[in-house]
Scaffold this active site. Structure first.
Site, PDB file in Angstrom:
ATOM      1  N   ASP A 291      47.741 -40.196  16.892  1.00 15.83           N
ATOM      2  CA  ASP A 291      48.405 -39.961  15.608  1.00 15.83           C
ATOM      3  C   ASP A 291      47.418 -39.781  14.465  1.00 15.83           C
ATOM      4  O   ASP A 291      47.832 -39.574  13.330  1.00 15.83           O
ATOM      5  CB  ASP A 291      49.351 -41.115  15.272  1.00 15.83           C
ATOM      6  CG  ASP A 291      48.591 -42.382  14.900  1.00 15.83           C
ATOM      7  OD1 ASP A 291      47.773 -42.855  15.734  1.00 15.83           O
ATOM      8  OD2 ASP A 291      48.787 -42.906  13.792  1.00 15.83           O
TER       9      ASP A 291
ATOM     10  N   ASP B 249      47.142 -43.075  22.493  1.00 14.89           N
ATOM     11  CA  ASP B 249      46.952 -44.171  21.559  1.00 14.89           C
ATOM     12  C   ASP B 249      48.221 -45.026  21.566  1.00 14.89           C
ATOM     13  O   ASP B 249      49.281 -44.604  22.053  1.00 14.89           O
ATOM     14  CB  ASP B 249      46.678 -43.596  20.165  1.00 14.89           C
ATOM     15  CG  ASP B 249      46.333 -44.666  19.154  1.00 14.89           C
ATOM     16  OD1 ASP B 249      45.645 -45.628  19.532  1.00 14.89           O
ATOM     17  OD2 ASP B 249      46.752 -44.547  17.994  1.00 14.89           O
TER      18      ASP B 249
ATOM     19  N   ASP C 176      49.270 -47.708  18.615  1.00 16.78           N
ATOM     20  CA  ASP C 176      49.872 -47.822  17.286  1.00 16.78           C
ATOM     21  C   ASP C 176      50.055 -46.447  16.654  1.00 16.78           C
ATOM     22  O   ASP C 176      49.113 -45.661  16.567  1.00 16.78           O
ATOM     23  CB  ASP C 176      48.990 -48.693  16.380  1.00 16.78           C
ATOM     24  CG  ASP C 176      48.890 -50.126  16.882  1.00 16.78           C
ATOM     25  OD1 ASP C 176      49.947 -50.711  17.168  1.00 16.78           O
ATOM     26  OD2 ASP C 176      47.765 -50.633  17.005  1.00 16.78           O
TER      27      ASP C 176
END
Length: 264
Positions: free
Chosen positions: A209, A13, A15
């Protein structure tokens, strides 16, 4: 992790894993550099449909992270590929920005507001009442409703911004029709990324995250998963979920030594 099959491909990922807004997360540049040096396949994934891969590569470069354009896969690209597979040469009314419009054009779709096959909703910073009203009326008239991702909000320097999921909810309330979301947590996003680079799920790791998007979509796509604690999900929140990542690390900096050794 107990699975010792070699890792040939890394998905990560963006961000919360590589960057916070415009700032690189410590270790992110080194992680990408290690992947490049290893010769392994990798893709940076994002639900953000606003920007093209070229735009995102430039933005990451300004943050000190050198990711090739070819190594970025967005929900806009995944959505366009899904629609091309479903109805090649179709038509769509698109509410979105350059990332989504370019992706739709590149797969041969015609953009129109006259009896389109699909209404396709992506993220934009300039949602207009007129465009949303048009989308509602087209869906009422039979257009299929597709959205790039279900994220209800996105970050900005000033605070939260409404994102695709919030606007999709508005349209759904008005039409009584739910969209089909292509981006995470739909595992289709992962599978389309793997197909893009002809990789295999059994030798791929997903780094994210968020337990509720990155980890669940990786798990459902048959990937090994790594949760980093630099973004949305914190360590104490992991036990709230009925599934677990394969590994939890503080940040991608902890993964740099693993890239060469395949110890993921």
């Amino acid at each position: 992790m107990t699975d010792h099959r070699p890792v040939d491909t890394w998905l990560t990922d963006m961000d919360g894993v590589l960057v916070h807004e415009e700032d690189a997360i410590p270790g992110a540049a080194e992680f990408i550099a290690a992947l490049e040096a290893s010769g392994k396949q990798f893709l940076v994934l994002t639900n953000n449909s606003i920007f093209t891969p070229r735009d995102l590569a430039a933005r990451l470069r300004l943050s000190g992270i050198d990711v090739p354009e070819r190594a970025i896969w967005t929900s806009a690209l995944a959505t366009a590929q899904f629609l091309a597979d479903q109805r090649g040469g179709g038509s769509a009314y698109v509410v979105g920005e350059a990332g989504l419009l370019t992706a739709m054009h590149d797969v041969g779709f015609v953009m129109t507001d006259r009896d389109p096959d699909y209404v396709v909703l992506g993220e934009t910073r300039t949602y207009s009442f007129e465009a949303i009203t048009r989308a509602i009326r087209l869906i009422d008239n039979g257009a299929r409703f597709i959205a790039t991702n279900p994220d209800p909000s996105g970050p900005s320097a000033q605070g939260k911004l409404p994102a695709t999921g919030s606007v999709a909810a508005l349209i759904s309330t008005a039409t009584g029709r739910q969209p089909y979301y292509v981006g995470k947590p739909n595992p289709l996003m992962m599978r389309s990324a793997l197909n893009r680079i002809e990789a295999h799920s059994e030798t791929t790791v997903m780094v994210g995250d968020r337990m509720d998007t990155d980890i669940i979509s990786g798990l459902e796509a048959g990937l090994r998963t790594v949760l980093v604690l630099t973004g949305s999900t914190q360590r104490h929140q992991i036990e709230r979920f009925p599934y677990r990542p394969s590994r939890v690390v503080d940040s991608v900096a902890d993964l740099v030594p693993l890239v060469a050794g395949d110890e993921a």
